[in-house]
Structure formats: C-alpha cells, structure tokens
Design an enzyme around this catalytic site. Structure first.
Site, PDB file in Angstrom:
ATOM      1  NE  ARG A 128      -7.979   8.133   8.490  1.00 15.95           N
ATOM      2  CZ  ARG A 128      -8.169   6.830   8.583  1.00 15.95           C
ATOM      3  NH1 ARG A 128      -8.908   6.326   9.564  1.00 15.95           N
ATOM      4  NH2 ARG A 128      -7.649   6.005   7.709  1.00 15.95           N
ATOM      5  CE1 TYR A 145      -0.117  14.810   9.249  1.00 15.00           C
ATOM      6  CE2 TYR A 145      -0.327  12.557  10.023  1.00 15.00           C
ATOM      7  CZ  TYR A 145       0.104  13.458   9.066  1.00 15.00           C
ATOM      8  OH  TYR A 145       0.748  13.010   7.937  1.00 15.00           O
ATOM      9  CE  LYS A 202     -10.696   9.716   4.157  1.00 14.77           C
ATOM     10  NZ  LYS A 202      -9.334   9.961   3.952  1.00 14.77           N
ATOM     11  CG  HIS A 215     -12.229   6.368   1.520  1.00 16.40           C
ATOM     12  ND1 HIS A 215     -11.486   5.380   2.130  1.00 16.40           N
ATOM     13  CD2 HIS A 215     -11.376   7.403   1.355  1.00 16.40           C
ATOM     14  CE1 HIS A 215     -10.244   5.801   2.315  1.00 16.40           C
ATOM     15  NE2 HIS A 215     -10.152   7.018   1.849  1.00 16.40           N
ATOM     16  CB  SER A 218      -6.196   4.799   4.190  1.00 13.72           C
ATOM     17  OG  SER A 218      -7.441   5.312   4.579  1.00 13.72           O
ATOM     18  CB  CYS A 265      -4.517   1.527  -2.268  1.00 18.23           C
ATOM     19  SG  CYS A 265      -4.307   0.548  -0.803  1.00 18.23           S
ATOM     20  CG  ASP A 313      -9.262  10.711   0.515  1.00 23.19           C
ATOM     21  OD1 ASP A 313      -8.980   9.504   0.511  1.00 23.19           O
ATOM     22  OD2 ASP A 313      -9.480  11.347   1.559  1.00 23.19           O
ATOM     23  NE  ARG A 327      -1.927  10.478   5.018  1.00 19.96           N
ATOM     24  CZ  ARG A 327      -2.761   9.793   4.236  1.00 19.96           C
ATOM     25  NH1 ARG A 327      -3.271  10.338   3.165  1.00 19.96           N
ATOM     26  NH2 ARG A 327      -3.084   8.548   4.529  1.00 19.96           N
TER      27      ARG A 327
HETATM   28  P1  GTP Z   1      -4.968   7.733   1.276  1.00 20.20           P
HETATM   29  O1  GTP Z   1      -4.777   9.200   1.088  1.00 20.20           O
HETATM   30  O2  GTP Z   1      -4.672   7.286   2.642  1.00 20.20           O
HETATM   31  O3  GTP Z   1      -6.363   7.332   0.861  1.00 20.20           O
HETATM   32  O4  GTP Z   1      -3.813   6.948   0.430  1.00 20.20           O
HETATM   33  P2  GTP Z   1      -3.267   7.181  -1.043  1.00 20.20           P
HETATM   34  O5  GTP Z   1      -4.447   6.933  -1.863  1.00 20.20           O
HETATM   35  O6  GTP Z   1      -2.675   8.544  -1.138  1.00 20.20           O
HETATM   36  O7  GTP Z   1      -2.104   6.073  -1.408  1.00 20.20           O
HETATM   37  P3  GTP Z   1      -1.120   5.950  -2.720  1.00 20.20           P
HETATM   38  O8  GTP Z   1      -1.857   5.841  -3.968  1.00 20.20           O
HETATM   39  O9  GTP Z   1      -0.109   7.056  -2.654  1.00 20.20           O
HETATM   40  O10 GTP Z   1      -0.407   4.537  -2.557  1.00 20.20           O
HETATM   41  C1  GTP Z   1       0.282   4.175  -1.394  1.00 20.20           C
HETATM   42  C2  GTP Z   1       1.226   3.010  -1.627  1.00 20.20           C
HETATM   43  O11 GTP Z   1       0.728   2.017  -2.536  1.00 20.20           O
HETATM   44  C3  GTP Z   1       2.555   3.466  -2.197  1.00 20.20           C
HETATM   45  O12 GTP Z   1       3.582   2.844  -1.453  1.00 20.20           O
HETATM   46  C4  GTP Z   1       2.526   2.980  -3.622  1.00 20.20           C
HETATM   47  O13 GTP Z   1       3.830   2.726  -4.074  1.00 20.20           O
HETATM   48  C5  GTP Z   1       1.687   1.706  -3.555  1.00 20.20           C
HETATM   49  N1  GTP Z   1       1.018   1.449  -4.833  1.00 20.20           N
HETATM   50  C6  GTP Z   1       0.139   2.251  -5.481  1.00 20.20           C
HETATM   51  N2  GTP Z   1      -0.269   1.707  -6.666  1.00 20.20           N
HETATM   52  C7  GTP Z   1       0.366   0.513  -6.772  1.00 20.20           C
HETATM   53  C8  GTP Z   1       0.366  -0.533  -7.771  1.00 20.20           C
HETATM   54  O14 GTP Z   1      -0.320  -0.480  -8.785  1.00 20.20           O
HETATM   55  N3  GTP Z   1       1.142  -1.623  -7.520  1.00 20.20           N
HETATM   56  C9  GTP Z   1       1.903  -1.735  -6.401  1.00 20.20           C
HETATM   57  N4  GTP Z   1       2.633  -2.824  -6.225  1.00 20.20           N
HETATM   58  N5  GTP Z   1       1.957  -0.761  -5.447  1.00 20.20           N
HETATM   59  C10 GTP Z   1       1.198   0.345  -5.621  1.00 20.20           C
HETATM   60  C1  SPV Z   2      -7.037   8.242   4.799  1.00 19.78           C
HETATM   61  O1  SPV Z   2      -6.614   7.736   5.834  1.00 19.78           O
HETATM   62  O2  SPV Z   2      -7.797   7.613   4.006  1.00 19.78           O
HETATM   63  C2  SPV Z   2      -6.618   9.597   4.432  1.00 19.78           C
HETATM   64  C3  SPV Z   2      -5.858  10.360   5.433  1.00 19.78           C
HETATM   65  O3  SPV Z   2      -6.914  10.067   3.355  1.00 19.78           O
HETATM   66  S1  SPV Z   2      -6.815  11.228   6.577  1.00 19.78           S
HETATM   67  O4  SPV Z   2      -7.192  12.501   6.008  1.00 19.78           O
HETATM   68  O5  SPV Z   2      -5.976  11.411   7.758  1.00 19.78           O
HETATM   69  O6  SPV Z   2      -8.008  10.480   6.893  1.00 19.78           O
HETATM   70 MN    MN Z   3      -8.348   8.354   2.142  1.00 20.27          MN
END
Ligand code: GTP
Ligand code: SPV
Ligand code: MN
Length: 629
Positions: free
Chosen positions: A92, A240, A249, A269, A291, A293, A315, A410
């Site tokens: 983004r 993208y 978003k 969010h 984003s 986590c 999300d 992604r």
């Molecule tokens: P957006 O779509 O951008 O909102 O992100 P996401 O929610 O898809 O992120 P995701 O949950 O996949 O987490 C991203 C990163 O955080 C990864 O590298 C995970 O390994 C790390 N992560 C997630 N949960 C934990 C946790 O409980 N502990 C630790 N240490 N790392 C974590």
């Molecule tokens: C975020 O950045 O929180 C996402 C990816 O979930 S996007 O759809 O590109 O905003």
């Molecule tokens: Mn997000």
C-alpha cells in the site's frame, strides 16, 4: 461526481459506442449503467466486460493473465497460481492515499504548527479533479474494462453494502472474486440500494511502456483517493493489494467508517474469532492489530485441550447494535489476503491448509517442483528443490542475503476453504461480540495482556496503540509508530471525531458493552528473543479474557492496570518453555512515564482541538496511576 465531470470534458469519446464483450449494458440498473458508461467515456477501454462471477469467467480471466505472462500455474497444488508484480508495486502507498472533503478538517485534525500530520492525507475537490484529468482520460486504451459488482457482507444481511468496481486489471477481478461476493445477483438488489463507485486503472494504456514482470502499473503516478460525500473511490497506477482491490481497505474501512459514523456503527480493522471453552460455552472476540499480526490469531490452533477457535474474519469487522442492543459483527469480506512469510505448518497449520488450493499467491518464491516458498517454510520443502525468488533469481539461496519472498507477499484465498471457518461466519445477523482486543508489536515494557477499566479507558487504550512498523506498507526499519486502533492508514475521517464516535457507542445501548483488552505477543528479552511462545499459546490469554468477560475474579489491579492474578491458572504447563512471567508482566515505571508523555505529546501535536475531553481525562488518570507505582 468527479469521474462523471471528467468524462463530460472528454468530448472526443462522447460519441463512440461501447463494445461490450461480456454481459449486457441493458441488464444494468440505470445508475450502474451511467457509472459504467461515464467511466468508459473517460478511460476509453477497447471493450467492456460485465462480470457475472461465474467459474467459467474466472477460467477466462486466468487464461488471459497466463497468456499475458502475469501469472503462472503452480502444478504442485490444485488451482493455484503465482503472480509476480513489478517490484515498484508491492505494498500500500500511504503517502499517496487521500480522502477528499470540502474542508480539510473533515478529513484530518490540524496538527500543531511545524509538525507533520500523521493521521491521513487530505485533498480538495479541485485537486482531485486535476488529478483525475491528468491521469484518467484514455488510461484504459487497448485494454478491457471489467465491471465488478460486489457485496460487502452476506447478500441478505442488513449490515451489507454494495460496490461496483470498474478496473482494467484481470488480476484485480480474479482477486475481487475471492475477496468479495461478486456477480450478477448483487446487481439485482441495486434497485433500492445505493452503491459505492469504485474506479480503478493500472494506468498503463496500450501501446504500453516496457513492463516489468508483465505487470502493468505506474508507480510514479500512483494515487488512491476517496470521496466520502459521494461514496466514490478513484485509484490509479497500482495493481496490488489495498491499492487496487477497492473493496478492502478503501471501501470496508475508509468509506465504510464514514457510512458507519453516519449510521451509528463501527467499521474497523479487526479480525473476528469464535472461541469455545471446555464447558462448551462459545464467545466471539474482535481484535485490532496493525497489518501483519492478525491472521495467525484468527486461525489459531489452540495449545490447550478442550478449547476450540473458529474464524469469522481475519482483517475487517463491521459492528452494529442489534435491536436488543447487543453489538454484533460481520466480516464484510469473502476471502483472506494474508501475509505469506512466517506462515507454516509449524506456526499456522490452519492457514497452510486453507491456502494450498484455489489460491492466487503474489510475490512469493517458487520451488522447482511447482510449489511455493517463503521465509518460514525452510523445513517444509523437499531438500532437492531449487528456489526461484520473487525477483526471478532462479538459484536463490539464503546466502544471497535477500529474502526469497517479498515480506509483503500474500495469498488470496476463499474464506470458505478455511478448515476452521466459523459456522456463523455468513450469518446475516452477525455474531455477538463479548470482547475487543487492541494489540501491537511492542518489544519492550508492554505486558502480555491487561484489561481496560471501562469503555472510556478502553477507547484511550485503542487511541494510544503503538507498534513496530511492518512490511505491509512502504515504511523502512522497525521503528515504534503510533497506530491508533490499527487504523492510521485507514481512517476515513478526522481521528478526533472518530474517537468521539467510539465514545458515543457507550450511549447507544443499555446492554453491557464488550470488555476491552490490550495484548502484546511480541515482548522481547534484552537479547532479542520473544518472551512469550505466542501462536497456539495465545489461547491462554484468550482464556483469561473469557473469564474476565464472565466476571470471574482472576484479575488484580497492579500499578497500572488490571493484570492476571499471579500465577494465572492457564499459564500452567508452560514451565518447559522457560517463560519468564515476571518479565512478561512487569511494568517498568520509567517506560510507562515515557509512554504517557509520548501519547500526550502525540495527541497534542496530532489531534489538538479535536481530541475529545474524555480521552484527555483518561490520559491524566493514567498518569496519576503511574505516579503511584
Ligand atoms: P494483515 O493482512 O496485513 O493485516 O496481516 P496478517 O494479519 O495476515 O499477519 P499474520 O498474522 O500472518 O502475522 C504476520 C507475522 O507475525 C508472521 O511473521 C508471524 O509469524 C508473526 N506472528 C503472528 N503471531 C505471532 C505470535 O503470537 N508470536 C510471535 N512471536 N510472532 C507472531
Ligand atoms: C493490510 O495492510 O492491513 C492488509 C493488506 O490487509 S492490504 O489489503 O494491502 O491493505
Ligand atoms: Mn489488514
């Protein structure tokens, strides 16, 4: 109507009749038809394809992209594809994202003199007109303009809203088909209802400049704009993620939060999960994380026996009081657009099982046996395969010092495929929310979990959220940034008014409100290791939260906050992990004094006069509590 005005100026093409190659213009309701015709007049596509959302149409789109070299098939799985973008179009673009209102203050608070505003970007109608005029006339020349009617939320839900996106990117259409409920049925409901107009172009008219990775885009002129007053989204130059999948978003949060404010609900969010305890009692939780986590929590495999977590959304949450005054949430989306790196059978088996069929991967690496690879999958690929990095480096190895997959690479995958999708995920009434979590990546000083004393306090906690920067946007490095409600990049209107709206939710019901908590899985010891095992063990934190929701006496007021009583029962069994509980829950006074100073400064500099008094008071109360520590 911005696009409509621009189209009128574009006289050359007033008279050219539209070549419709799929669907019928006459099937469109008049409002939609006008939007489509005006967009076409402005963008001058070669032809128009009105999407029906069918399987057959998807095959066609995939075929078109494969021919154009935009995607390739991944033979190791069923129905999986890999797209690699121009490396200039990978995340983004927050600095190029604007909200367009008459007055600047409707969009952003006035920052203190000499301070750069961090709560969004405002653009005037005049500038938007100029921007559109400079970019859009003829921008789809030689391309097909797709018309994508879609619903945010299950078709029959009173919480759902409708959008129509016109785009010249087949990748966007294929992704929207997964992310949103798309197709002809949506158009039928458009008679009574209004829709959000979404205009998107990759900004690469034919004959085109030389493409990188066959990925059309125009990073130098990329711009993403939103007009809340007219429910319009206009996006140019990027193909993208959140820049181009406009349901995500742009609609769900930036335009959505404006609609929500007008109608008295919340567009956030937040992930939504259902959790069932060993007694069989089920509760739903909504959680806001910055984003990158969230997906892991939403699809957690719990480490405690007898607990079950099910996923409603990863999300976005739209939350509204029902007629009984209970806050209910829907996930307005239909798919997951999740971060690939870090996802593995070890960290998130549910996500892995979800994505290995019918998925479009973008900017991940591929293996010589036709599969995917990213950081975190080292132990889950065959030893004898070679890896091609997202940048096309065919003999990638770790020694190159560069990641194999882009950190914001992604997967785009249908939510219905998730093995733990909640049975009520498409319930038109939504699911009742018992707790709201705010979380961040806080390596220092912030305990694993604490509970807010009340709603107002919780709003202040959400407003004071800070987190380490991640790769979802264009930031460099790991600075701790203020990210209130995990919404900084997504606010659709003035953050001060947003806080006020959150505060007002307390007065809109006479039922008990969800309890609010702050969590942090990411606290580190000095040497840099995470203290908390995280992932499946996060259920232990959820368990404590559920007990609090039930009013159990498992909390105690420590210096600053309501923390778990020591030792909280559900933390038992973690001895082998060597978790330093004291360190995990410690509240370093100096750090918290600094935290209050930082938040106070942030609110004063960024929000100023628009900061609600209640939030200012809550900060003062916190300051006093810390003084006494
Ligand atoms: P957006 O779509 O951008 O909102 O992100 P996401 O929610 O898809 O992120 P995701 O949950 O996949 O987490 C991203 C990163 O955080 C990864 O590298 C995970 O390994 C790390 N992560 C997630 N949960 C934990 C946790 O409980 N502990 C630790 N240490 N790392 C974590
Ligand atoms: C975020 O950045 O929180 C996402 C990816 O979930 S996007 O759809 O590109 O905003
Ligand atoms: Mn997000």
């Amino acid at each position: 109507r911005i696009a409509s005005e621009a189209a009128k100026k574009n006289l050359d093409f007033q008279s050219r009749s539209l070549s419709v190659i799929h669907g019928k213009l006459s099937d469109l309701k008049p409002k939609v038809r006008t939007f489509v015709e005006e967009s076409a007049r402005l963008c001058q596509p070669e032809n128009v394809h009105i999407c029906d959302g069918s399987e057959r149409e998807l095959r066609h789109l995939l075929n078109v992209m494969q021919q154009a070299g935009m995607i390739e098939y991944l033979p190791k799985y069923k129905n999986c594809w890999l797209a690699r973008t121009d490396p200039g179009d990978v995340a983004r673009v927050e600095s190029k994202t604007f909200i367009v209102t008459k007055n600047r203050r409707d969009t952003i608070p006035t920052p203190k003199e000499g301070v750069k505003g961090l709560l969004g970007n405002w653009m005037s109608y005049e500038d938007l007109n100029g921007t559109v005029q400079e970019r859009f006339p003829g921008c789809m020349s030689g391309r097909t303009m797709y018309v994508v009617p879609y619903s945010m939320g299950p078709g029959s839900s009173s919480l759902s809203k409708i959008g129509v996106e016109v785009t010249d990117s087949p990748y966007v259409v294929a992704s929207m088909r997964t992310m949103q409920r798309m197709g002809g049925k949506v158009l039928e409901t458009l008679d009574q209802e209004d829709f959000v107009k979404c205009l998107h172009s990759v900004g690469c008219p034919c004959p085109q400049k030389t493409l990188v990775n066959n990925w059309p885009c125009d990073p130098a002129r990329t711009i993403v704009t939103h007009v809340p007053d007219t429910n319009e989204i206009i996006s140019f130059g990027s193909g993208y993620g959140g820049n181009s999948l406009l349901g995500k978003k742009c609609f769900a949060l930036r335009i959505g939060s404006n609609i929500a404010r007008r109608e008295g609900w919340l567009a956030e969010h937040m992930l939504i999960l259902g959790i069932t305890n060993p007694k069989g009692i089920k509760k739903y939780i909504a959680a806001a994380f910055p984003s990158a986590c969230a997906t892991n929590l939403a699809m957690m495999t719990t480490s405690l026996p007898g607990y079950k977590v099910e996923c409603v959304g990863d999300d976005i949450a739209w939350m509204k009081y029902d007629e009984d005054g209970v806050l209910r949430a829907i996930n307005p989306e239909n798919g997951f657009f999740g971060v690939a790196p870090g996802t593995s059978m070890h960290t998130n088996p549910v996500a892995m099982k979800t994505v290995l069929s019918t998925t479009i991967f973008t900017n991940v690496a591929k293996t010589s046996d036709g599969g995917v690879f990213w950081e975190g999958l080292e132990k889950e690929i065959d030893n004898d395969v070679t890896i091609t990095s997202w940048l096309g480096d065919t003999n990638w190895s770790k020694e190159s010092g560069k990641p194999a997959a882009h950190p914001n690479s992604r997967f785009c995958t249908p939510a219905g495929q998730c093995p733990i999708i909640d049975p009520s995920w498409e319930d038109p009434k939504g699911v009742p929310i018992s707790a709201i979590l705010f979380g961040g990546r806080r390596p220092q000083g912030v305990p694993l979990v604490y509970e807010a004393f009340n709603w107002k306090h919780g709003v202040m906690v959400g407003g004071s959220m800070r987190s380490e920067a991640t790769a979802a946007a264009e930031h460099k490095g790991k600075v701790i940034m203020q990210n209130p409600f995990a919404m900084t990049p997504f606010f659709g209107y003035n953050f001060g008014q947003y806080l006020q709206h959150w505060l007002s939710m307390e007065t809109r019901t006479d039922k008990a409100l969800p309890k609010i908590f702050h969590v942090n899985w990411f606290r580190k010891v000095k040497k840099g290791r995470f203290i908390w095992p995280g992932f499946g063990d996060n259920v232990r934190v959820l368990d404590w939260i559920l007990k609090r929701v039930d009013g159990e006496d498992v909390a105690e007021e420590s210096g600053r906050r309501l923390l778990p009583k020591d030792p909280p029962s559900t933390m038992a069994g973690l001895e082998h992990e060597n978790v330093d509980m004291d360190e995990l829950f410690s509240l370093p006074k100096e750090l918290w004094e600094q935290e209050v100073r930082d938040s106070t400064k942030y609110f004063a500099e960024q929000v100023g006069d628009d900061l609600p008094n209640e939030v200012r008071e809550q900060l003062k109360i916190l300051e006093k509590r810390i003084e006494k520590m």
